[in-house]
Design a protein around this motif. Structure first.
Motif, PDB file in Angstrom:
ATOM      1  N   ASP A 223      -1.273  11.495  10.117  1.00 45.58           N
ATOM      2  CA  ASP A 223      -0.163  11.941   9.278  1.00 45.58           C
ATOM      3  C   ASP A 223       0.070  10.861   8.223  1.00 45.58           C
ATOM      4  O   ASP A 223      -0.131   9.669   8.483  1.00 45.58           O
ATOM      5  N   VAL A 224       0.506  11.318   7.045  1.00 48.61           N
ATOM      6  CA  VAL A 224       0.703  10.378   5.936  1.00 48.61           C
ATOM      7  C   VAL A 224       2.134  10.484   5.436  1.00 48.61           C
ATOM      8  O   VAL A 224       2.668  11.583   5.268  1.00 48.61           O
ATOM      9  N   VAL A 225       2.747   9.329   5.205  1.00 52.18           N
ATOM     10  CA  VAL A 225       4.074   9.272   4.576  1.00 52.18           C
ATOM     11  C   VAL A 225       3.942   8.382   3.348  1.00 52.18           C
ATOM     12  O   VAL A 225       3.393   7.279   3.445  1.00 52.18           O
ATOM     13  N   THR A 226       4.423   8.863   2.203  1.00 54.52           N
ATOM     14  CA  THR A 226       4.371   8.019   1.012  1.00 54.52           C
ATOM     15  C   THR A 226       5.783   7.730   0.518  1.00 54.52           C
ATOM     16  O   THR A 226       6.678   8.569   0.638  1.00 54.52           O
ATOM     17  N   SER A 227       5.965   6.540  -0.014  1.00 51.60           N
ATOM     18  CA  SER A 227       7.210   6.191  -0.696  1.00 51.60           C
ATOM     19  C   SER A 227       6.818   5.788  -2.111  1.00 51.60           C
ATOM     20  O   SER A 227       6.106   4.797  -2.321  1.00 51.60           O
ATOM     21  N   ASP A 228       7.262   6.591  -3.078  1.00 52.24           N
ATOM     22  CA  ASP A 228       6.818   6.435  -4.466  1.00 52.24           C
ATOM     23  C   ASP A 228       7.823   5.657  -5.320  1.00 52.24           C
ATOM     24  O   ASP A 228       9.002   5.541  -4.974  1.00 52.24           O
ATOM     25  N   LEU A 229       7.323   5.166  -6.444  1.00 53.94           N
ATOM     26  CA  LEU A 229       8.180   4.553  -7.470  1.00 53.94           C
ATOM     27  C   LEU A 229       8.998   3.384  -6.926  1.00 53.94           C
ATOM     28  O   LEU A 229      10.151   3.195  -7.285  1.00 53.94           O
ATOM     29  N   THR A 230       8.357   2.589  -6.070  1.00 53.89           N
ATOM     30  CA  THR A 230       9.069   1.446  -5.488  1.00 53.89           C
ATOM     31  C   THR A 230       9.303   0.339  -6.507  1.00 53.89           C
ATOM     32  O   THR A 230      10.067  -0.585  -6.234  1.00 53.89           O
TER      33      THR A 230
ATOM     34  N   PRO B 165      11.643  -2.284 -16.092  1.00 55.66           N
ATOM     35  CA  PRO B 165      12.671  -1.526 -16.818  1.00 55.66           C
ATOM     36  C   PRO B 165      12.193  -0.163 -17.322  1.00 55.66           C
ATOM     37  O   PRO B 165      12.969   0.796 -17.335  1.00 55.66           O
ATOM     38  N   ALA B 166      10.928  -0.048 -17.692  1.00 57.54           N
ATOM     39  CA  ALA B 166      10.416   1.231 -18.217  1.00 57.54           C
ATOM     40  C   ALA B 166      10.515   2.348 -17.180  1.00 57.54           C
ATOM     41  O   ALA B 166      10.434   3.531 -17.517  1.00 57.54           O
ATOM     42  N   LEU B 167      10.687   1.969 -15.904  1.00 56.46           N
ATOM     43  CA  LEU B 167      10.764   2.995 -14.854  1.00 56.46           C
ATOM     44  C   LEU B 167      12.202   3.438 -14.574  1.00 56.46           C
ATOM     45  O   LEU B 167      12.421   4.302 -13.710  1.00 56.46           O
TER      46      LEU B 167
ATOM     47  N   VAL C 290      -0.081   7.246  12.019  1.00 61.42           N
ATOM     48  CA  VAL C 290       0.778   7.514  10.863  1.00 61.42           C
ATOM     49  C   VAL C 290       0.514   6.434   9.818  1.00 61.42           C
ATOM     50  O   VAL C 290       0.710   5.241  10.077  1.00 61.42           O
ATOM     51  N   VAL C 291       0.043   6.875   8.665  1.00 60.58           N
ATOM     52  CA  VAL C 291      -0.235   5.971   7.544  1.00 60.58           C
ATOM     53  C   VAL C 291       0.975   5.999   6.621  1.00 60.58           C
ATOM     54  O   VAL C 291       1.379   7.068   6.154  1.00 60.58           O
ATOM     55  N   ILE C 292       1.568   4.831   6.383  1.00 64.12           N
ATOM     56  CA  ILE C 292       2.754   4.759   5.525  1.00 64.12           C
ATOM     57  C   ILE C 292       2.380   3.982   4.270  1.00 64.12           C
ATOM     58  O   ILE C 292       2.100   2.788   4.320  1.00 64.12           O
ATOM     59  N   SER C 293       2.343   4.699   3.154  1.00 64.32           N
ATOM     60  CA  SER C 293       1.862   4.088   1.916  1.00 64.32           C
ATOM     61  C   SER C 293       2.972   4.005   0.872  1.00 64.32           C
ATOM     62  O   SER C 293       3.526   5.016   0.447  1.00 64.32           O
ATOM     63  N   SER C 294       3.286   2.781   0.479  1.00 65.60           N
ATOM     64  CA  SER C 294       4.282   2.527  -0.562  1.00 65.60           C
ATOM     65  C   SER C 294       3.540   2.229  -1.859  1.00 65.60           C
ATOM     66  O   SER C 294       2.508   1.561  -1.848  1.00 65.60           O
ATOM     67  N   ARG C 295       4.064   2.749  -2.965  1.00 63.29           N
ATOM     68  CA  ARG C 295       3.383   2.473  -4.230  1.00 63.29           C
ATOM     69  C   ARG C 295       4.392   2.412  -5.360  1.00 63.29           C
ATOM     70  O   ARG C 295       5.378   3.152  -5.374  1.00 63.29           O
ATOM     71  N   GLY C 296       4.063   1.547  -6.326  1.00 63.72           N
ATOM     72  CA  GLY C 296       4.987   1.278  -7.412  1.00 63.72           C
ATOM     73  C   GLY C 296       5.258   2.471  -8.289  1.00 63.72           C
ATOM     74  O   GLY C 296       6.373   2.666  -8.771  1.00 63.72           O
ATOM     75  N   LEU C 297       4.244   3.304  -8.493  1.00 67.64           N
ATOM     76  CA  LEU C 297       4.379   4.467  -9.374  1.00 67.64           C
ATOM     77  C   LEU C 297       4.316   5.725  -8.511  1.00 67.64           C
ATOM     78  O   LEU C 297       4.605   5.684  -7.330  1.00 67.64           O
ATOM     79  N   THR C 298       3.943   6.846  -9.130  1.00 69.06           N
ATOM     80  CA  THR C 298       3.860   8.088  -8.363  1.00 69.06           C
ATOM     81  C   THR C 298       2.541   8.785  -8.669  1.00 69.06           C
ATOM     82  O   THR C 298       2.035   8.713  -9.797  1.00 69.06           O
ATOM     83  N   TYR C 299       1.985   9.426  -7.668  1.00 68.47           N
ATOM     84  CA  TYR C 299       0.631   9.977  -7.785  1.00 68.47           C
ATOM     85  C   TYR C 299       0.553  11.433  -7.338  1.00 68.47           C
ATOM     86  O   TYR C 299      -0.528  11.955  -7.114  1.00 68.47           O
ATOM     87  N   GLY C 300       1.699  12.066  -7.188  1.00 67.45           N
ATOM     88  CA  GLY C 300       1.737  13.431  -6.681  1.00 67.45           C
ATOM     89  C   GLY C 300       1.226  14.447  -7.692  1.00 67.45           C
ATOM     90  O   GLY C 300       0.937  14.113  -8.853  1.00 67.45           O
ATOM     91  N   PRO C 301       1.133  15.708  -7.243  1.00 61.91           N
ATOM     92  CA  PRO C 301       0.664  16.784  -8.121  1.00 61.91           C
ATOM     93  C   PRO C 301       1.509  16.844  -9.395  1.00 61.91           C
ATOM     94  O   PRO C 301       2.732  16.788  -9.333  1.00 61.91           O
ATOM     95  N   GLY C 302       0.848  16.922 -10.527  1.00 62.17           N
ATOM     96  CA  GLY C 302       1.544  17.040 -11.805  1.00 62.17           C
ATOM     97  C   GLY C 302       1.909  15.709 -12.431  1.00 62.17           C
ATOM     98  O   GLY C 302       2.306  15.647 -13.597  1.00 62.17           O
TER      99      GLY C 302
END
Ligand SMILES: Cc1cc2nc3c(=O)[nH]c(=O)nc-3n(C[C@H](O)[C@H](O)[C@H](O)COP(=O)(O)O)c2cc1C
Length: 212
Positions: free
Chosen positions: A172-179, A185-187, A134-146
């Protein structure tokens, strides 16, 4: 005794999202059965070196003359490979750093992906085949479709390629976006989306840990 290999790579030891999620995975997985155990490797606190010789990417029988890895480096590589081979499941914390994986995690991957030893070359070697990871990937922004940065996630795809396609593991992959909401502040307009992504990630981690 069923063993989980738990790997973290975040350089943030205190408030890391990926560390919290891999910990949740490990505690949930442990609670499923009484005789379970965890092998823990913190690649940030205790980094493995970069591979010291290109020959480490090949089984000894496939190396060319100029490739002569240090025996100590070969021993470390064998230890890292044995750790994966001994695992019944693996969980990897893989934060996005500069659209990619942390260099500490990359160094570990470079050690365990070995043609003719863990990945097929002239024979169908795949000792990790079928091990769930299980790959758990946290990222500051978001990279999903659209999303505006769709296609710029170079964290998850190489892990899926190496662990799944090359090593034959069940990924299996789990992502946590917009961390980074709350820090940048812009987020602020994405606060709800960030909270929802965190909740989804926790639910999915618990679900996977119970059923893997
Ligand atoms: C060195 C570094 C590089 C980063 N690069 C990116 C990036 O390219 N894209 C992004 O969305 N977030 C980026 N971030 C933010 C992290 O992905 C975010 O803080 C994530 O939650 C880190 O995982 P962690 O909470 O487990 O430490 C970066 C953070 C650091 C420290």
């Amino acid at each position: 005794m069923p063993t989980l290999l738990h790997i973290d790579s975040s350089a943030n030891p205190k408030t890391s999202v990926s560390r919290e999620l891999t910990r949740l995975f490990a505690t949930t997985w442990l609670a499923v059965g009484e005789d379970r155990t965890v092998t823990y490797r913190d690649l940030h606190a205790d980094p493995v070196p970069h591979i010291s010789d290109a020959g480490l990417h090949y089984a000894p029988r496939l190396r060319v003359d100029v490739e002569a890895p240090d025996p100590a480096a070969e021993a470390l590589q064998a230890e890292l490979i044995a750790e994966v081979a001994a695992a019944d499941a693996v969980v990897i914390g893989a934060p996005m750093y500069n659209w990619s994986i942390p260099s500490t995690l990359k160094a570990w991957i470079d050690h365990i992906h070995v043609l003719g030893t863990t990945a097929p070359y002239d024979t169908p070697d795949q000792p990790f085949a079928g091990i769930p990871v299980v790959v758990i990937s946290s990222r500051g922004l978001t990279y999903g479709p659209g999303s505006k940065d769709e296609g710029l996630d170079h964290t998850v795809p190489p892990l899926v390629q190496v662990l799944g396609a090359a090593l034959g593991m069940k990924v299996d992959v789990v992502t946590s976006d917009l961390t980074l909401v709350g820090r940048i502040p812009a987020l602020d307009p994405f606060t709800e989306q960030s909270t929802a992504s965190a909740a989804d990630a926790r639910d999915r981690v618990v679900e996977l840990a119970r059923h893997i």
